[in-house]
Design an enzyme around this catalytic site. Structure first.
Site, PDB file in Angstrom:
ATOM      1  N   ASP A 137       2.635   9.030   6.273  1.00 11.78           N
ATOM      2  CA  ASP A 137       2.165   7.675   6.549  1.00 11.78           C
ATOM      3  C   ASP A 137       1.743   7.642   8.020  1.00 11.78           C
ATOM      4  O   ASP A 137       2.015   8.567   8.788  1.00 11.78           O
ATOM      5  CB  ASP A 137       3.250   6.642   6.240  1.00 11.78           C
ATOM      6  CG  ASP A 137       2.647   5.252   5.990  1.00 11.78           C
ATOM      7  OD1 ASP A 137       1.504   5.003   6.431  1.00 11.78           O
ATOM      8  OD2 ASP A 137       3.316   4.414   5.357  1.00 11.78           O
TER       9      ASP A 137
HETATM   10  C1  BGC Z   1       0.994   1.877   5.396  1.00 13.11           C
HETATM   11  C2  BGC Z   1       0.278   2.732   4.375  1.00 13.11           C
HETATM   12  C3  BGC Z   1      -1.188   2.732   4.668  1.00 13.11           C
HETATM   13  C4  BGC Z   1      -1.411   3.242   6.079  1.00 13.11           C
HETATM   14  C5  BGC Z   1      -2.862   3.374   6.469  1.00 13.11           C
HETATM   15  C6  BGC Z   1       0.610   2.216   6.818  1.00 13.11           C
HETATM   16  O1  BGC Z   1       1.037   1.215   7.679  1.00 13.11           O
HETATM   17  O2  BGC Z   1       2.390   2.004   5.230  1.00 13.11           O
HETATM   18  O3  BGC Z   1       0.554   2.256   3.086  1.00 13.11           O
HETATM   19  O4  BGC Z   1      -1.884   3.477   3.716  1.00 13.11           O
HETATM   20  O5  BGC Z   1      -0.777   2.351   6.963  1.00 13.11           O
HETATM   21  O6  BGC Z   1      -3.419   2.174   6.791  1.00 13.11           O
END
Ligand code: BGC
Length: 740
Positions: free
Chosen positions: A282
């Site tokens: 993530d």
């Molecule tokens: C989230 C993810 C997301 C990523 C990219 C993170 O804050 O937990 O689910 O895909 O950001 O934007």
């Protein structure tokens, strides 16, 4: 269980070749003949610099973002900013990788004005309520067409964390509390997306079940129970959809960060299950290059790691480790091959022209999802409201004169033409600026006017209880729209409605005996006014077509068929954690949450404790009635259940009969074994046969690392919900060990 009665209502439309996509991978069903071989060949031809460039992604430029100015590694002519950008290798025909959020449509990070918006599909908990993989798959296809039209070849979709805690601010981005339902629906979304030549993720692996201080959260769980719940969700979803990527979660699991969790990534995911795609972190969840040794293949949004941890481990430290031999060459090649394989397997290297996006068709798909996702929780007969009578209707609260509510965070989609309004809320941490009340047009007021052309509809903002009561008193009927903003980065302290809405509902109900409530929340809420209103409709966050779907359910044009995919507890005292550890501590405080309930989540917890919920998992009312007969269950190596469902009412409608295990030989044990969404005309019957995935009948035996079914009698139940049995049977199962 597999569904034989395939009554899945979807949006029919003939597609043009351009929309189907016309590159070779898509004409043979999206499957590359031997992606492993080609990935191996390509990887061998790459330089080390090219290899290293593939194992990171660069956050797109968002003016004013905390991650800083435009990164010089982003090409100057990059058209659409995305969550992640990885340069391609043109000489080898490897395209740049551009990833976009998320599961409910194509997001526009930072809401940059030059982005015109995308279709805002219903929240996943809303789609979870449909119990309909087909409507989810069709939405996945549509999302992928919109992704392709912007050049995005990786969609960060497939949210399938389990709703373990009704305070989790991100439950609206997940399908349900049940491993099997979540897996079936997540796989449907991934299959829809990947059929269009776009890689999909499943996320977040695993146990991102609370948002409280998520970067510092240690999720503690018994490993065997983990296999029977959150991990089983991923296992089944991976088997059914072969997602190109798995995104790890922010939290630790039993002391190790998810992105660097060797036992889970190398041990379970890659070795035990043979997962062949790539594991991405993530954003801002890779503090250490050694995560590469423990199974992480790509560091995402590297500037976020610089912000949080002061470095980009896969840019700098990983190279240093490679040079001095701490990162074996074979491991680097494996990371690269996995990424390439996923692109090749869906045909992302062979895109034809971008598909034309038919906005009206996509809106129709969003509408069908919203319709099927609305759950009628209560109705004493006040619904449906006659559409052709000159009623005086008081419409109260919830900004219903402006739009429907969206969840917040990275998954929030700005619709075509923009939000109807945006009201800042804020909060601690990096997600504070994204925590806003986003309202999607058109408004419920407008949709109700269209649906009830002869009615006189007075809107009252629900600003004070007394004022709302005045409008309610002079009306035939009062409809209160109650809302709550939930989203990424924040857990709810309790289940109550904010902004004094309970008091407004009480006052309206006291002023008008014909009061009903429409909820737009991402989680269950408490309802002190429940006995004083005549109907309760849960619309969740229904997406851009939500207003129409709500109005159609209220008028009866659409017969509600949603079933809640999450248990509504009477109070937090009836959940595994009445107190949420770490809640209220400052951002950055380490916190441990012990998921001591193990696999006994939601309805299973209530069954184990003997407590009855406010609304059970699987509950949802209809304007017609369904009867079940001819129930039969057969044992052996698994359970096969069959029955006939009949619509005995006078309206067409869809039912979701559910089959549960309720007891195993030595213990009561509650597990959803299967379900089927069955659409029936009045008087029509359908025979349904469901066969359980044997893992749902088993315990995971940690010492043998295998599933174990105990020989003996197992009780099975056919019901309308987890707490509403209609038929029961006892079957004998063969004892055995199997699988991994
Ligand atoms: C989230 C993810 C997301 C990523 C990219 C993170 O804050 O937990 O689910 O895909 O950001 O934007």
């Amino acid at each position: 269980m597999s569904t034989t009665a395939d009554e899945q209502k979807t949006v029919a439309r003939t597609r043009t070749a351009g929309e189907r996509g016309d590159h070779p991978a898509l004409t043979n069903g999206g499957i590359e003949d031997d992606p492993d071989l080609r990935a191996r060949e390509l990887e061998q031809q790459m330089t080390d610099d090219e290899r290293f460039s593939l194992v990171i992604s660069i956050f797109g430029y968002i003016p004013g973002s905390a991650v800083g100015p435009r990164d010089p590694r982003l090409p100057p002519d990059l058209k659409n900013m995305s969550a992640g950008y990885t340069p391609g290798v043109p000489r080898l025909g490897i395209p740049p990788i551009q990833s976009s959020d998320a599961s409910m449509g194509i997001t526009n990070p930072g809401y940059r004005p030059e982005d015109e918006g995308a279709t805002a599909y219903p929240s996943l908990i809303s789609l979870g309520s449909s119990f309909n993989p087909e409507v989810v798959r069709q939405g996945g296809e549509a999302i992928a067409r919109e992704a392709r039209s912007r050049g995005f070849n990786v969609q960060l979709a497939g949210g399938c964390n389990l709703a373990r805690d009704p305070r989790n601010g991100r439950n609206f981005e997940y399908f349900s509390e049940d491993p099997y339902l979540s897996a079936v629906l997540a796989a449907a979304q991934v299959n829809g997306i990947q059929s269009q030549g776009v890689v999909s993720t499943l996320k977040h692996f695993t146990l991102n079940c609370n948002e409280t201080n998520r970067h510092w959260l240690d999720a503690i769980i018994d490993p065997a129970a983990h296999r029977e719940s959150d991990l089983l969700t991923f296992q089944i979803a991976i088997e059914r959809s072969r997602p190109g990527s798995i995104m790890t979660s922010y939290n630790k699991i039993n002391g190790e960060y998810a992105g660097g969790n060797g036992p889970l990534l190398n041990g379970v995911l890659k070795n035990a299950w043979g997962y062949e795609g790539y594991v991405m972190s993530d954003w801002g969840a890779t503090p250490d290059w050694e995560f590469a040794l423990r199974g992480l293949d790509q560091e995402s949004g590297v500037q976020a790691d610089r912000l949080l941890w002061g470095k980009e481990p896969f840019t700098e430290d990983l190279r240093a480790a490679y040079l001095d031999g701490r990162l074996p060459r074979e491991r680097l090649s494996d990371m690269v091959r996995r990424i390439l394989r996923s692109l090749l397997a869906v045909g992302a290297d062979r895109w034809g022209p971008a598909p034309a996006v038919d906005e009206a068709w996509h809106n129709a798909i969003a509408l069908e999802g919203a319709r099927q996702g609305i759950v009628l929780l209560e109705n004493d007969g006040v619904l449906p409201i006659p559409a052709d009578e000159p009623l005086k209707i008081a419409l109260i609260g919830g900004y219903a004169q402006q739009g429907v509510v969206s969840g917040t965070g990275s998954g929030a989609v700005a619709p075509l033409g923009g939000f109807a309004a945006m009201i800042r809320i804020g909060g601690a941490g990096v997600m504070g600026k994204h925590r806003n009340l986003y309202l999607l047009p058109p408004s419920p007021l407008q949709a109700l006017k269209e649906q009830f052309p002869r009615a006189e509809i007075d809107f009252d903002p629900g600003y004070t209880p007394a004022e709302a009561a005045l409008t309610a008193r002079r009306s035939d009927l009062a409809i209160v729209f109650a809302i709550r903003v939930e989203g990424e980065g924040y857990d709810l302290p309790d289940l109550s409605l904010p902004w004094g809405q309970d008091a407004v509902i009480e006052a309206v109900a006291a002023a008008n005996p014909n009061t009903l409530v429409v909820l737009q929340t991402g989680n269950p809420v408490t309802m002190p006014w429940r006995d004083r209103v005549r109907a309760i409709v849960q619309a969740w966050y229904p997406g851009q077509a939500g207003a129409q779907a709500i109005a159609e359910v209220l008028s009866g044009k659409v017969n509600p068929s949603g079933r809640t995919p999450i248990t509504w507890p009477k109070s937090l005292a009836d959940t595994p954690r009445p107190e949420l550890p770490g809640l209220g501590t400052p951002w950055g405080t380490p916190v441990a949450i012990e998921y001591h309930e193990g696999a006994e989540i939601g309805y299973r917890w209530h069954a184990k404790q003997g407590t009855s919920p406010l609304y059970a998992f699987g509950h949802g009312l209809s304007y017609t009635r369904f009867d079940y007969r001819d129930f039969d269950a057969v044992g052996g190596d698994t359970i096969t259940a069959s029955f006939t469902v009949t619509n005995t009412g006078d309206r067409a409608g869809a039912d979701v009969p559910q089959v549960y295990l309720t007891a195993a030989p030595r213990e009561p044990r509650m597990r959803l074994l299967g379900f089927s969404r069955v659409a029936l005309e009045p008087g029509e019957s359908r025979h349904v046969t469901l066969t359980a995935d044997p893992r749902l009948l088993a315990r995971f035996d940690g010492s043998r690392q295998q599933w174990r079914i105990d020989a003996g009698d197992h009780e099975v139940m056919l019901g309308r919900a987890a707490d509403a049995p209609v038929e029961r049977a006892v079957v004998e199962l063969n004892g055995r060990y199997f699988g991994v």
